[in-house]
Design a protein around this motif. Structure first.
Motif, PDB file in Angstrom:
ATOM      1  N   TRP A  36       0.220  -9.084  -9.012  1.00 35.40           N
ATOM      2  CA  TRP A  36      -0.009  -7.714  -8.580  1.00 35.40           C
ATOM      3  C   TRP A  36       1.277  -7.042  -8.120  1.00 35.40           C
ATOM      4  CZ3 TRP A  36      -4.822  -5.718  -9.137  1.00 35.40           C
ATOM      5  CH2 TRP A  36      -5.886  -6.617  -9.277  1.00 35.40           C
ATOM      6  N   ARG A  37       1.417  -5.767  -8.428  1.00 31.31           N
ATOM      7  CA  ARG A  37       2.441  -4.892  -7.855  1.00 31.31           C
ATOM      8  C   ARG A  37       1.704  -3.634  -7.410  1.00 31.31           C
ATOM      9  NH1 ARG A  37       5.147  -6.655 -12.284  1.00 31.31           N
ATOM     10  NH2 ARG A  37       5.046  -4.668 -13.378  1.00 31.31           N
ATOM     11  N   LEU A  38       1.325  -3.659  -6.135  1.00 30.70           N
ATOM     12  CA  LEU A  38       0.554  -2.560  -5.562  1.00 30.70           C
ATOM     13  C   LEU A  38       1.345  -1.899  -4.441  1.00 30.70           C
ATOM     14  CD1 LEU A  38      -2.917  -4.356  -5.155  1.00 30.70           C
ATOM     15  CD2 LEU A  38      -2.228  -2.805  -6.984  1.00 30.70           C
ATOM     16  N   PRO A  39       1.151  -0.604  -4.231  1.00 28.93           N
ATOM     17  CA  PRO A  39       1.777   0.046  -3.078  1.00 28.93           C
ATOM     18  C   PRO A  39       1.269  -0.587  -1.780  1.00 28.93           C
ATOM     19  CG  PRO A  39       0.888   1.680  -4.588  1.00 28.93           C
ATOM     20  CD  PRO A  39       0.404   0.342  -5.055  1.00 28.93           C
ATOM     21  N   MET A  40       2.112  -0.600  -0.785  1.00 22.55           N
ATOM     22  CA  MET A  40       1.771  -1.209   0.504  1.00 22.55           C
ATOM     23  C   MET A  40       0.459  -0.650   1.059  1.00 22.55           C
ATOM     24  SD  MET A  40       2.847  -3.384   2.852  1.00 22.55           S
ATOM     25  CE  MET A  40       4.579  -3.559   2.515  1.00 22.55           C
ATOM     26  N   SER A  41       0.218   0.626   0.857  1.00 16.21           N
ATOM     27  CA  SER A  41      -0.954   1.265   1.456  1.00 16.21           C
ATOM     28  C   SER A  41      -2.283   0.771   0.895  1.00 16.21           C
ATOM     29  CB  SER A  41      -0.868   2.786   1.296  1.00 16.21           C
ATOM     30  OG  SER A  41      -0.847   3.135  -0.075  1.00 16.21           O
ATOM     31  N   VAL A  42      -2.280   0.108  -0.274  1.00 14.72           N
ATOM     32  CA  VAL A  42      -3.544  -0.348  -0.863  1.00 14.72           C
ATOM     33  C   VAL A  42      -3.548  -1.859  -1.151  1.00 14.72           C
ATOM     34  CG1 VAL A  42      -4.135   1.907  -1.832  1.00 14.72           C
ATOM     35  CG2 VAL A  42      -2.831   0.286  -3.215  1.00 14.72           C
ATOM     36  N   ARG A  43      -2.606  -2.588  -0.618  1.00 18.38           N
ATOM     37  CA  ARG A  43      -2.564  -4.034  -0.866  1.00 18.38           C
ATOM     38  C   ARG A  43      -3.794  -4.764  -0.339  1.00 18.38           C
ATOM     39  NH1 ARG A  43       3.640  -5.171  -0.027  1.00 18.38           N
ATOM     40  NH2 ARG A  43       4.314  -4.407  -2.054  1.00 18.38           N
ATOM     41  N   SER A  44      -4.418  -4.208   0.669  1.00 21.63           N
ATOM     42  CA  SER A  44      -5.616  -4.848   1.215  1.00 21.63           C
ATOM     43  C   SER A  44      -6.781  -4.819   0.226  1.00 21.63           C
ATOM     44  CB  SER A  44      -6.029  -4.169   2.524  1.00 21.63           C
ATOM     45  OG  SER A  44      -6.365  -2.812   2.286  1.00 21.63           O
ATOM     46  N   LEU A  45      -6.673  -4.004  -0.827  1.00 21.82           N
ATOM     47  CA  LEU A  45      -7.747  -3.897  -1.828  1.00 21.82           C
ATOM     48  C   LEU A  45      -7.661  -4.975  -2.906  1.00 21.82           C
ATOM     49  CD1 LEU A  45      -7.847  -0.044  -2.421  1.00 21.82           C
ATOM     50  CD2 LEU A  45      -9.319  -1.425  -0.953  1.00 21.82           C
ATOM     51  N   GLU A  46      -6.646  -5.813  -2.872  1.00 22.96           N
ATOM     52  CA  GLU A  46      -6.449  -6.792  -3.939  1.00 22.96           C
ATOM     53  C   GLU A  46      -7.696  -7.627  -4.236  1.00 22.96           C
ATOM     54  OE1 GLU A  46      -3.582 -10.558  -4.677  1.00 22.96           O
ATOM     55  OE2 GLU A  46      -2.598  -8.732  -3.947  1.00 22.96           O
ATOM     56  N   PRO A  47      -8.417  -8.165  -3.235  1.00 21.18           N
ATOM     57  CA  PRO A  47      -9.628  -8.936  -3.561  1.00 21.18           C
ATOM     58  C   PRO A  47     -10.687  -8.130  -4.304  1.00 21.18           C
ATOM     59  CG  PRO A  47      -8.955  -9.370  -1.304  1.00 21.18           C
ATOM     60  CD  PRO A  47      -8.110  -8.226  -1.800  1.00 21.18           C
ATOM     61  N   ARG A  48     -10.870  -6.874  -3.935  1.00 22.05           N
ATOM     62  CA  ARG A  48     -11.852  -6.030  -4.639  1.00 22.05           C
ATOM     63  C   ARG A  48     -11.394  -5.729  -6.054  1.00 22.05           C
ATOM     64  NH1 ARG A  48     -14.710  -1.267  -1.240  1.00 22.05           N
ATOM     65  NH2 ARG A  48     -15.475  -0.796  -3.319  1.00 22.05           N
ATOM     66  N   LEU A  49     -10.095  -5.460  -6.204  1.00 22.40           N
ATOM     67  CA  LEU A  49      -9.563  -5.165  -7.529  1.00 22.40           C
ATOM     68  C   LEU A  49      -9.587  -6.399  -8.419  1.00 22.40           C
ATOM     69  CD1 LEU A  49      -6.589  -2.878  -6.455  1.00 22.40           C
ATOM     70  CD2 LEU A  49      -8.800  -2.166  -7.390  1.00 22.40           C
ATOM     71  N   GLU A  50      -9.442  -7.574  -7.830  1.00 17.19           N
ATOM     72  CA  GLU A  50      -9.520  -8.811  -8.621  1.00 17.19           C
ATOM     73  C   GLU A  50     -10.899  -8.964  -9.259  1.00 17.19           C
ATOM     74  OE1 GLU A  50      -9.203 -13.647  -8.097  1.00 17.19           O
ATOM     75  OE2 GLU A  50      -8.073 -12.371  -6.725  1.00 17.19           O
ATOM     76  N   LYS A  51     -11.931  -8.553  -8.553  1.00 16.90           N
ATOM     77  CA  LYS A  51     -13.282  -8.618  -9.118  1.00 16.90           C
ATOM     78  C   LYS A  51     -13.393  -7.740 -10.366  1.00 16.90           C
ATOM     79  CE  LYS A  51     -15.560  -9.719  -4.779  1.00 16.90           C
ATOM     80  NZ  LYS A  51     -16.469  -9.262  -3.729  1.00 16.90           N
ATOM     81  N   GLU A 126     -12.971   4.806   1.199  1.00 14.04           N
ATOM     82  CA  GLU A 126     -13.863   4.272   0.168  1.00 14.04           C
ATOM     83  C   GLU A 126     -13.810   5.072  -1.127  1.00 14.04           C
ATOM     84  OE1 GLU A 126     -16.495   1.527  -1.520  1.00 14.04           O
ATOM     85  OE2 GLU A 126     -15.296   1.414   0.298  1.00 14.04           O
ATOM     86  N   SER A 127     -13.637   6.394  -1.035  1.00 19.43           N
ATOM     87  CA  SER A 127     -13.559   7.190  -2.261  1.00 19.43           C
ATOM     88  C   SER A 127     -12.284   6.856  -3.035  1.00 19.43           C
ATOM     89  CB  SER A 127     -13.628   8.684  -1.947  1.00 19.43           C
ATOM     90  OG  SER A 127     -12.526   9.082  -1.153  1.00 19.43           O
ATOM     91  N   LEU A 128     -11.186   6.594  -2.334  1.00 20.12           N
ATOM     92  CA  LEU A 128      -9.952   6.173  -2.995  1.00 20.12           C
ATOM     93  C   LEU A 128     -10.143   4.806  -3.629  1.00 20.12           C
ATOM     94  CD1 LEU A 128      -6.933   6.355  -3.692  1.00 20.12           C
ATOM     95  CD2 LEU A 128      -6.455   5.462  -1.396  1.00 20.12           C
ATOM     96  N   THR A 129     -10.805   3.906  -2.923  1.00 18.32           N
ATOM     97  CA  THR A 129     -11.060   2.569  -3.450  1.00 18.32           C
ATOM     98  C   THR A 129     -11.859   2.630  -4.747  1.00 18.32           C
ATOM     99  OG1 THR A 129     -11.037   1.635  -1.219  1.00 18.32           O
ATOM    100  CG2 THR A 129     -12.094   0.317  -2.935  1.00 18.32           C
TER     101      THR A 129
END
Length: 141
Positions: A36-51, A126-129
């Motif tokens: 992953w190469r994600l911006p710092m502001s959304v790195r916490s979303l990695e588990p959701r994005l992995e799904k 959540e809307s951004l997610t």
């Protein structure tokens, strides 16, 4: 049926308040290996994005990058770790003193140290997610 694990996808989505650009590259590999190469502001979303990725891939090395640009000042404010910066500058000042050399801090150099910068710790909206999950799905398709 043989299915290739090698591919490339890119997706640009403009939304109100932000623009997201996903780039996905995959090559053959025995196991699923996500980079992953994600911006710092959304790195916490990695588990959701992995799904999301697992709905499309079960094998292969997959490099995923996101460029996220906020419009109109709507983005999260970055957090600067001032205590860490002070400790680093103090250590450098002590080193210079032990060596008998002058030390003048270059505060602009602190801008380039990623360890001193992070997100404010706020939860991602959540809307951004949901928008990011949709954009990633489009790039994977």
């Amino acid at each position: 049926m043989l299915r290739s694990m090698t591919g490339f996808g890119r997706c640009l989505v403009e939304s109100e308040g932000f623009t997201q650009q996903w780039e996905v590259k995959s090559v053959n590999s025995r196991h699923l290996d996500l980079k992953w190469r994600l911006p710092m502001s959304v790195r916490s979303l990695e588990p959701r994005l992995e799904k999301v990725v697992r709905r499309f891939a079960s094998r292969g090395r997959v490099d995923i990058s996101l460029t996220l640009q906020y419009t109109g000042g709507t983005g999260p404010a970055p957090r600067f770790d001032a205590m860490q910066a002070e400790a680093m500058l103090d250590s450098l000042k002590d080193l210079a003193a032990r060596r008998g050399e002058p030390f003048t801090p270059d505060y602009n150099a602190l801008l380039a140290l990623p360890g001193l910068w992070g997100d404010a710790g706020d939860e991602v909206d959540e809307s951004l997610t949901l928008a990011l999950e949709e954009g990633l799905s489009l790039a994977l398709e």
